[in-house]
Motif scaffolding. Structure first.
Motif, short mmCIF file in Angstrom:
data_model
loop_
_atom_site.label_atom_id
_atom_site.label_comp_id
_atom_site.label_asym_id
_atom_site.label_seq_id
_atom_site.Cartn_x
_atom_site.Cartn_y
_atom_site.Cartn_z
N LEU A 1 0.76 -1.14 0.13
CA LEU A 1 0.00 0.08 0.04
C LEU A 1 0.81 1.21 -0.02
CD1 LEU A 1 -2.46 -1.29 2.68
CD2 LEU A 1 -3.20 -0.91 0.45
N VAL A 2 0.05 2.28 -0.64
CA VAL A 2 0.87 3.58 -0.45
C VAL A 2 1.03 4.12 1.20
CG1 VAL A 2 0.84 6.06 -0.94
CG2 VAL A 2 0.22 4.37 -2.65
N ASP A 3 2.15 4.50 1.22
CA ASP A 3 2.52 5.13 2.59
C ASP A 3 3.63 5.83 2.70
OD1 ASP A 3 4.84 3.39 2.49
OD2 ASP A 3 4.11 1.97 3.86
N GLN A 4 4.22 6.10 3.81
CA GLN A 4 5.51 7.29 3.92
C GLN A 4 6.64 6.85 3.26
OE1 GLN A 4 5.08 10.14 7.23
NE2 GLN A 4 4.08 8.49 8.27
N ALA A 5 6.76 5.36 3.21
CA ALA A 5 8.09 5.01 2.60
C ALA A 5 8.10 4.67 1.21
CB ALA A 5 8.40 3.48 3.33
N ASN A 6 6.96 4.20 0.45
CA ASN A 6 6.85 4.09 -0.83
C ASN A 6 5.59 4.00 -1.34
OD1 ASN A 6 5.91 1.13 -0.49
ND2 ASN A 6 7.72 0.62 0.18
N ALA A 7 5.19 3.67 -2.52
CA ALA A 7 4.00 3.72 -3.26
C ALA A 7 3.47 2.38 -3.38
CB ALA A 7 4.04 4.29 -4.57
N GLY A 8 4.20 1.48 -2.71
CA GLY A 8 3.52 0.10 -2.54
C GLY A 8 3.49 -0.73 -4.18
N ALA A 9 2.33 -1.28 -4.36
CA ALA A 9 2.30 -1.97 -5.49
C ALA A 9 1.73 -1.12 -6.68
CB ALA A 9 1.51 -3.17 -5.59
N HIS A 10 1.51 0.18 -6.44
CA HIS A 10 1.13 1.20 -7.31
C HIS A 10 2.17 1.82 -8.05
CE1 HIS A 10 -2.91 0.70 -5.22
NE2 HIS A 10 -2.14 0.48 -4.31
N ALA B 1 6.47 -7.06 -5.25
CA ALA B 1 7.15 -8.03 -6.43
C ALA B 1 5.77 -8.72 -7.06
CB ALA B 1 7.91 -9.18 -5.75
N HIS B 2 4.83 -8.95 -6.30
CA HIS B 2 3.57 -9.75 -7.02
C HIS B 2 2.42 -8.55 -7.60
CE1 HIS B 2 5.29 -13.20 -4.99
NE2 HIS B 2 4.46 -13.71 -5.64
N HIS B 3 2.92 -7.24 -7.15
CA HIS B 3 1.98 -6.26 -7.89
C HIS B 3 0.50 -6.38 -7.11
CE1 HIS B 3 4.93 -5.54 -10.92
NE2 HIS B 3 4.96 -6.90 -11.38
N LEU B 4 0.53 -6.66 -5.79
CA LEU B 4 -0.64 -6.96 -5.11
C LEU B 4 -0.83 -5.79 -4.05
CD1 LEU B 4 -0.67 -10.51 -4.53
CD2 LEU B 4 -1.93 -9.39 -6.29
N SER B 5 -2.12 -5.09 -3.85
CA SER B 5 -2.30 -4.15 -2.96
C SER B 5 -3.66 -4.44 -2.29
CB SER B 5 -2.36 -2.64 -3.68
OG SER B 5 -2.71 -1.74 -2.57
N PRO B 6 -3.47 -4.70 -0.84
CA PRO B 6 -4.74 -4.70 -0.24
C PRO B 6 -5.58 -3.52 0.21
CG PRO B 6 -2.99 -4.89 1.25
CD PRO B 6 -2.44 -4.57 -0.13
#
Length: 307
Positions: free
Chosen positions: A42-51, A272-277
């Motif tokens: 998920l998007v957070d303060q560290a990175n954009a996650g799988a987005h 790595a799996h392009h997954l975002s809950p």
């Protein structure tokens, strides 16, 4: 305005005061979820996650655009408290769509908060209906009012269409998942059992808010039939996330630093799996909203997790 300011005088709060307080609570719930780090996929303060189409700046712009609508939803609940559920929901949806348009305008067409507009919009409107009737917007009453508003919503919108156009409809027909509609129709049963309850337990055990929210997110990821994951990777994607979340929860709760390290590794796995809950993220915001209703002067009274 601090929530406590609503009750700072002997006079009962006005509808406008309560609308602003409830609206601020809804906005803060999204801010807490947005800033929580690390969140797997998920998007957070560290990175954009799988987005690849959104980041923290996108979410901040979106939140600024939709926040003014939460008091509007409450006031709409006040004005329509006498209306039958189906008729009221039809009117509320028009405001929800206008809020979505404001979101898309702010994000350049990126869907950042559509699920949260639906869930928190319903909660704000339900709070307005209860307030207008003189009822306390506690967790049980509030979730029951949402369930009443959304009664038969799945039947009307998912099982009756001849063809499936939206992602929610396609996933219902393919897998039987009811998504955000089913969660609202249940009175946010998943959020209450697997988000709110773990969060409150963690806080009762002196866990700080950030750590408690991360634990609640893990519980939601372990139990929520997240249609965002299924849309991206089918049932194997949902299984991967649920199994890993359950594995982390099965061991004794680690130190805060170790849990964050585990979540960073989980984050890399989902990237790595392009997954975002995203569905679980929406329910985390709902859980925090419900957990903090006491700030409006309506303590949970030990009933927060009752079904």
């Amino acid at each position: 305005m601090p929530f406590a300011a609503v009750l700072s005088s002997d006079a009962p709060p006005s509808a406008d005061q309560m609308a602003q307080a409830v609206g601020r609570l809804a906005s803060l719930s999204l801010q807490r979820e947005m800033e929580l780090t690390p969140k797997p996929g998920l998007v957070d303060q560290a990175n954009a996650g799988a987005h690849h189409d959104m980041d923290l700046a996108t979410f901040r712009a979106s939140l600024a655009a939709i926040s003014p609508w939460f008091p509007v939803f409450f006031q709409q609940g006040v004005g329509g408290h006498h209306l039958a559920a189906t008729h009221f929901l039809r009117q509320l949806r028009l405001s929800g769509l206008a809020c979505e348009r404001a979101m898309f305008a702010a994000t350049g067409g990126v869907n950042t908060h559509k699920g949260s507009v639906f869930s928190l919009g319903l909660l704000c409107a339900a709070a307005g209906r209860l307030f207008a009737r003189g009822d306390e917007p506690g967790v049980v009453g509030l979730c029951s009012e949402v369930a009443l508003l959304c009664a038969d919503l799945v039947q009307r919108e998912l099982t009756e269409p001849a063809t499936a156009h939206s992602a929610g409809e396609r996933l219902y027909w393919q897998y039987g998942f009811t998504g955000a509609r089913g969660e609202a129709q249940s009175g946010f049963a998943t959020a209450r059992a697997h988000g709110l309850a773990p969060y409150l337990r963690a806080r009762a055990n002196d866990m700080d808010e950030e750590s408690a929210l991360l634990e609640a997110l893990l519980h939601l990821m372990a139990h929520n039939p997240d249609t965002n994951l299924v849309a991206r990777g089918g049932l194997p994607a949902l299984s991967l996330v649920q199994v890993e979340a359950m594995r982390l929860l099965a061991a004794p709760t680690p130190t805060s630093s170790l849990r964050k390290a585990q979540l960073v590794a989980f984050d890399q796995l989902l990237i790595a799996h392009h997954l975002s809950p995203g569905g679980s993220a929406d329910l985390l915001a709902v859980s925090w909203f419900l957990a903090n209703l006491g700030e409006l002067g309506q303590p949970c009274g030990g009933m927060c997790c009752d079904e």
